[in-house]
Design a protein around this motif. Structure first.
Motif, mmCIF file in Angstrom:
data_model
loop_
_atom_site.group_PDB
_atom_site.id
_atom_site.type_symbol
_atom_site.label_atom_id
_atom_site.label_comp_id
_atom_site.label_asym_id
_atom_site.label_seq_id
_atom_site.Cartn_x
_atom_site.Cartn_y
_atom_site.Cartn_z
ATOM 1 N N ALA A 20 49.633 2.983 -11.790
ATOM 2 C CA ALA A 20 50.561 2.751 -12.779
ATOM 3 C C ALA A 20 51.950 3.277 -12.304
ATOM 4 O O ALA A 20 51.953 4.184 -11.456
ATOM 5 C CB ALA A 20 50.418 3.580 -13.968
ATOM 6 N N GLU A 21 53.147 2.550 -12.754
ATOM 7 C CA GLU A 21 54.304 2.842 -12.531
ATOM 8 C C GLU A 21 54.598 4.327 -12.919
ATOM 9 O O GLU A 21 53.823 4.862 -13.727
ATOM 10 C CB GLU A 21 55.294 2.027 -12.999
ATOM 11 C CG GLU A 21 55.509 2.170 -14.481
ATOM 12 C CD GLU A 21 56.477 1.261 -15.128
ATOM 13 O OE1 GLU A 21 57.574 0.989 -14.674
ATOM 14 O OE2 GLU A 21 56.001 0.257 -16.243
ATOM 15 N N ASN A 22 55.280 4.924 -11.815
ATOM 16 C CA ASN A 22 55.760 6.370 -12.222
ATOM 17 C C ASN A 22 54.336 7.528 -11.762
ATOM 18 O O ASN A 22 54.619 8.564 -12.042
ATOM 19 C CB ASN A 22 56.253 6.761 -13.421
ATOM 20 C CG ASN A 22 57.467 6.044 -13.880
ATOM 21 O OD1 ASN A 22 58.497 5.959 -12.649
ATOM 22 N ND2 ASN A 22 57.913 5.767 -15.189
ATOM 23 N N GLN A 23 53.520 6.852 -11.316
ATOM 24 C CA GLN A 23 52.422 7.395 -10.839
ATOM 25 C C GLN A 23 52.390 7.910 -9.447
ATOM 26 O O GLN A 23 52.893 7.307 -8.694
ATOM 27 C CB GLN A 23 50.965 7.053 -10.769
ATOM 28 C CG GLN A 23 49.851 7.859 -10.755
ATOM 29 C CD GLN A 23 48.411 7.032 -10.813
ATOM 30 O OE1 GLN A 23 48.725 5.957 -11.569
ATOM 31 N NE2 GLN A 23 47.336 7.664 -10.971
ATOM 32 N N LYS A 111 52.894 0.925 -16.672
ATOM 33 C CA LYS A 111 52.324 2.026 -17.439
ATOM 34 C C LYS A 111 51.972 1.874 -18.651
ATOM 35 O O LYS A 111 51.310 2.803 -19.235
ATOM 36 C CB LYS A 111 53.298 3.233 -17.127
ATOM 37 C CG LYS A 111 54.476 3.021 -17.934
ATOM 38 C CD LYS A 111 55.544 4.336 -17.734
ATOM 39 C CE LYS A 111 56.649 4.263 -18.704
ATOM 40 N NZ LYS A 111 57.453 3.038 -18.514
#
Length: 590
Positions: A20-23, A111
């Motif tokens: 997921a984005e920002n992971q 996300k």
């Protein structure tokens, strides 16, 4: 020189697969004769986004990186005039010269994506409505249809390129499906995917004549509502087929043949629907789907058409209000991204548990169609895909026994797909577009013409061998990530080659109890284990004709062992090692 990177091992890349984005992702390579290694990240266009020096520690080079955008990205590792690039058909890194070699890919999804939770043990079941079961033969106002009373006869056919009206029907209907719901529930069906049911003038109904009307041979809107409600009582959802890339030429929208009073766009320039199509100076005068003149292509970028499908009280709203559990999008790779996103919004308006499935035959994470990389699995389009890559991998493994190729091809999909969506994949072994499972396993048609397909049947010995091969295929299907899907009749041993022979009437009076009993027991057994619904997949062994893999979650671990050969191979657990004669594999990283 010792260089190590494997994108599927958490020792070198964690977490596994799509993120997921920002992971945060940790990358680690072992390159013991280098002083500096750089992590190189590119976007779709090949433009470098990042070139970051990795931290060195006794031959290992490590970097933690956070992706802040959704999309498909490409990476590798550089040092001087050398790079660690992706080996062909493998997750391993190899050393190549700068400017050569393949890139590793990394899919990053939204996300905020929320996946419907699959019901443990539930399976998909695909029904070709005209050919499943008829409670009685319905009367319609159309006199250009041939309705067979003999359900044993094969469908009419013509060779590819020759015209066939596809106007032979067997009379299967929605009430017939309702009557057979107890049968479907007996082997744990949780989702019924129906091929098109809207008014059309061919038996396959992919030439929609009216999106707002059930084909009268199938029943009425009340019958559909009853099907949805009764199916819900059995914990079964009904998935409809959305054919939005084209309509029929014989439809209220196009009306080439004047059946509907010339109100369609074909010869009425004042028709609302004319702007939905592409008219040109070609021989037929309009753009056709794959050159088939009876299937005029729709302009999915037309605002009025999109509003008709996705807007308030539009097509999606109308059928979801009857209780439908979602839609499958026919030829999803021919639909614009924006249109798919609007369809998703219309479906999800009726509940986040509603499914949107796409027909995509290739790797849906890396798919390119019409010059554009597709965004199916990035969190704002599809929940699930018809998983043809798994089908191809299973059938090829059972036919030829190449265990390493099987594991490699399966793990490519598992690695590339976001796990919440991987758990929802529609894993099939045959469909209305392929030859039936037993034929594909034991004696595929290999492109032979339809006359050959119509007149060629399996020998008794071929059939018996095909049944045993089908059991093995089902065993693999039920234990891979995703949701098993059965094409109507495969569970009872129906055989045939491609379209239209794979669309014969269900053989209710000739059920192969051996195969059906096996499938029921398999479904019952697999439904007990939650790890088969949401567990990770970890390869353990791939040697000659034997594969072994784990399915595990926080609560349980299941070891699946498949021996495709006719010989016995002993596999036993010893400490941290599974041993099989004459092969072995360590489990140090499991």
């Amino acid at each position: 020189m010792n260089v190590i990177f494997d994108s599927q091992k958490e020792k070198y890349k964690a977490p596994f697969g799509a993120v997921a984005e920002n992971q945060l992702i940790r990358y680690s390579v072992f390159w013991d004769d280098r002083e500096e290694v750089r992590f190189i990240l590119c976007d779709e266009s090949g433009s470098i986004i990042e070139s970051v020096s990795m931290i060195a520690d006794r031959g290992y080079f490590t970097l933690s990186y956070r992706f802040c955008d959704v999309g498909l990205f490409f990476y590798r590792f550089e040092s001087g005039d050398k790079v660690i690039s992706k080996a062909v058909d493998s997750s391993l890194g190899i050393v190549t010269d700068i400017g050569t070699g393949d890139w590793f890919c990394q899919l990053v999804y939204d996300k905020d994506y929320t996946a419907p939770k699959p019901s443990p043990g539930k399976i998909f079941y695909q029904i070709f409505p005209d050919r499943f079961y008829r409670s009685h033969i319905r009367v319609t106002e159309f006199n250009d249809r041939i309705i067979y009373t003999d359900t044993d006869r094969i469908p009419s056919y013509a060779e590819v390129g020759e015209h066939t009206p596809n106007n032979d029907f067997y009379g299967g209907n929605l009430q017939g499906i309702i009557e057979k719901l107890p049968y479907l529930a007996s082997f744990n069906v949780g989702y019924i995917y129906l091929n098109p049911i809207f008014l059309s003038h061919s038996n396959h109904r992919y030439d929609t004549a009216n999106y707002m009307k059930i084909d009268p041979l199938l029943g009425t809107e009340s019958d559909f509502a009853m099907l949805c409600q009764t199916a819900k009582d059995y914990d079964i959802s009904i998935i409809l087929d959305g054919v939005f890339s084209h309509t029929g030429a014989d439809s209220i929208y196009f009306d080439r043949f004047g059946r509907y009073g010339h109100t369609g766009g074909y010869d009425n320039v004042n028709s609302r629907y004319r702007q939905w199509y592409f008219f040109d100076d070609s021989k037929v005068g309009y753009r056709c789907w794959w050159g088939v003149y009876t299937l005029p292509e729709l302009d999915e970028n037309n605002e009025d058409f999109r509003e008709f499908i996705c807007g308030d009280n539009g097509v999606i709203d109308y059928w979801m209000s009857f209780g439908a559990g979602g839609f499958r999008l026919d030829v999803a790779d021919e639909l614009p991204d924006r249109f798919i996103e609007e369809i998703r919004g219309a479906v999800k308006k009726h509940g986040e548990d509603k499914l949107l499935i796409g027909e995509v035959w290739e790797n849906a994470a890396t798919k390119v169609s019409y010059g554009s990389r597709r965004r199916y699995l990035q969190g704002n389009q599809l929940d699930s895909i018809m998983n043809y890559p798994f089908r191809n991998s299973i059938i090829e493994f059972i036919r030829f026994g190449d265990a390493k190729k099987f594991i490699s091809s399966v793990m490519e999909i598992v690695e590339d797909y976001p796990k919440p969506m991987m758990n929802l994949m529609m894993n099939l072994l045959s469909s209305h577009d392929t030859e039936r499972l037993i034929n594909a396993l034991v004696a595929p048609c290999l492109g032979r013409n339809r006359h050959w397909q119509a007149t060629t049947t399996l020998t008794h010995d071929e059939y018996l061998r095909g049944v045993e091969m089908a059991k093995l295929a089902f065993g693999i299907l039920f234990t891979l990530p995703g949701i098993p899907s059965i094409y109507y009749g495969d569970e009872i041993g129906m055989t045939s080659y491609g379209d239209p022979f794979n669309r014969a009437y269900f053989r209710w009076d000739d059920i192969d109890e051996n195969l059906f009993s096996y499938l029921c027991q398999l479904s019952k057994t697999c439904s007990r284990y939650l790890a088969l619904a949401d567990g990770d997949m970890v390869p353990v062994l791939a040697a000659e004709s034997v594969v072994a893999y784990l399915r595990r979650n926080m609560h349980e671990t299941i070891l699946v062992i498949v021996n495709r050969s006719d010989s016995i191979s002993n596999l036993e657990y010893c400490g941290n090692r599974y041993i099989t004669e004459p092969w072995s594999v360590t489990l140090d990283e499991i």
